[in-house]
Design an enzyme around this catalytic site. Structure first.
Site, PDB file in Angstrom:
ATOM      1  N   GLN A   1       6.040  -5.478   7.428  1.00  0.00           N
ATOM      2  CA  GLN A   1       6.049  -5.441   8.887  1.00  0.00           C
ATOM      3  C   GLN A   1       7.470  -5.407   9.441  1.00  0.00           C
ATOM      4  O   GLN A   1       8.319  -6.212   9.056  1.00  0.00           O
ATOM      5  CB  GLN A   1       5.299  -6.659   9.446  1.00  0.00           C
ATOM      6  CG  GLN A   1       5.204  -6.715  10.951  1.00  0.00           C
ATOM      7  CD  GLN A   1       4.351  -5.589  11.525  1.00  0.00           C
ATOM      8  OE1 GLN A   1       3.345  -5.193  10.941  1.00  0.00           O
ATOM      9  NE2 GLN A   1       4.759  -5.074  12.668  1.00  0.00           N
TER      10      GLN A   1
ATOM     11  N   LYS B   1      -4.502  -6.437  11.664  1.00  0.00           N
ATOM     12  CA  LYS B   1      -4.590  -5.597  10.471  1.00  0.00           C
ATOM     13  C   LYS B   1      -5.465  -6.249   9.413  1.00  0.00           C
ATOM     14  O   LYS B   1      -6.315  -5.585   8.800  1.00  0.00           O
ATOM     15  CB  LYS B   1      -3.189  -5.347   9.904  1.00  0.00           C
ATOM     16  CG  LYS B   1      -2.340  -4.400  10.722  1.00  0.00           C
ATOM     17  CD  LYS B   1      -0.925  -4.323  10.155  1.00  0.00           C
ATOM     18  CE  LYS B   1      -0.043  -3.408  11.003  1.00  0.00           C
ATOM     19  NZ  LYS B   1       1.355  -3.399  10.551  1.00  0.00           N
TER      20      LYS B   1
ATOM     21  N   ASP C   1       2.595   2.982   5.055  1.00  0.00           N
ATOM     22  CA  ASP C   1       3.261   3.216   6.342  1.00  0.00           C
ATOM     23  C   ASP C   1       3.917   4.596   6.381  1.00  0.00           C
ATOM     24  O   ASP C   1       4.273   5.079   7.459  1.00  0.00           O
ATOM     25  CB  ASP C   1       4.330   2.146   6.583  1.00  0.00           C
ATOM     26  CG  ASP C   1       3.961   1.199   7.719  1.00  0.00           C
ATOM     27  OD1 ASP C   1       3.065   1.546   8.511  1.00  0.00           O
ATOM     28  OD2 ASP C   1       4.579   0.126   7.814  1.00  0.00           O
TER      29      ASP C   1
END
Length: 300
Positions: free
Chosen positions: A98, A54, A121
């Protein structure tokens, strides 16, 4: 019949190029560089690799990248303090915590602490609610968004098609069903307690498998000519003694029946990070009072 492979890797590369162009335009017009902060708690090997990828791709499209690595024993309160600071940081337009988090941390509490406008997200309850209610203005979970882009690219107008989504997670299954409903599909959400699951799957023009069970869906569950989106990423031991990535669909038997199918790897996986970058650009444009970048968010 031999199914066409849906090349998610190539599509993701094109999407990242669009994002990079949008970032360059934003810098030139406003002097603004989109910023993405990623928070990793613990040292899970798969998460560590994913976070590294990422960061690399964030920089490649011209964005500002920040990474915060915390010890697995970090108290929940300390993580919440970091999220609050990132919410108030003007250099950060997108925040990603995460998953999975260590068991002593309430993941929902942390995810809902992220400012909805920075929740790239798409997991915050406010963004989930906007999607479920069919309202514009929310940020959409990356993997379902990527699946929708691949389906639209392959099939064009999805209206009237029958779609079956196997899996009801809040990360993929449920938002995927909502996106398909938004495109006027007739949607069935199937799961482990669905009666006669094979028969349900055989009705589908579009079959999305997102259950996390390697090879669960064989070819005889698939309607001839269907389009199959395999979200599963499962690491299994191979006959050569090495581990391999496989999907939730048995690729060989499914490819003999379907019209098109995403491979694993190289299908849905690359789309997730590309859509994360797209969401970060979208979030930045909204902060600046600009329209959403064209082609990066689904019209509802």
């Amino acid at each position: 019949m031999t199914a066409t492979r849906i090349d998610g890797k190539a599509f993701a590369a094109g999407l990242r190029a669009k994002v990079a162009a949008g970032v360059a335009e934003l810098k030139a017009a406003r002097g603004v560089t989109p910023g993405l902060a990623v928070v990793l708690v613990g040292d899970d090997p798969a998460s560590r690799i994913y976070v590294r990828n990422k960061a690399r791709q964030t920089i490649e499209v011209g964005m500002h990248s920040e990474e915060y690595r915390l010890d697995a024993a970090t108290p929940e309160a300390e993580l919440l303090e970091l999220v609050d600071w990132l919410n108030r940081n003007p250099r950060v337009n997108g925040i990603l915590v995460q998953l999975p988090l260590p068991p002593h941390i309430d993941a929902n509490r942390v995810l809902d602490a992220v400012a909805p406008e920075k929740d790239v997200d798409g997991f915050h309850v406010a963004n989930a609610g906007r999607l479920a209610s069919g309202r514009n203005g929310g940020l959409i979970p990356c993997t379902p968004l990527g699946c929708l882009m691949l389906l639209r690219d392959r099939l064009g107008d999805l209206a009237g098609l029958e779609a079956v989504v196997i899996g009801r997670s809040t990360i993929v299954g449920r938002p995927m069903a909502q996106l398909l409903l938004g495109d006027s599909c007739t949607v069935t959400m199937a799961h482990s307690r669905t009666r006669d699951l094979p028969a349900v799957c055989r009705r589908a023009d579009i079959l999305v498998a997102a259950v996390g069970r390697p090879g669960m869906v064989p070819g005889d569950w698939i309607r001839p000519g269907a389009t199959v989106i395999d979200v599963g990423i499962n690491r299994v031991d191979g006959p050569d003694g090495k581990t391999h990535l496989v999907g939730d669909v048995d690729f060989a038997s499914a490819a003999a029946v379907a019209a098109a199918i995403t491979p694993v790897p190289g299908g849905v996986g690359p789309m997730t990070i590309a859509c994360l970058l797209a969401n970060t650009l979208t979030a930045t444009c909204r902060t600046e009072g600009l329209p959403d970048p064209e082609g990066l968010t689904p019209a509802r």
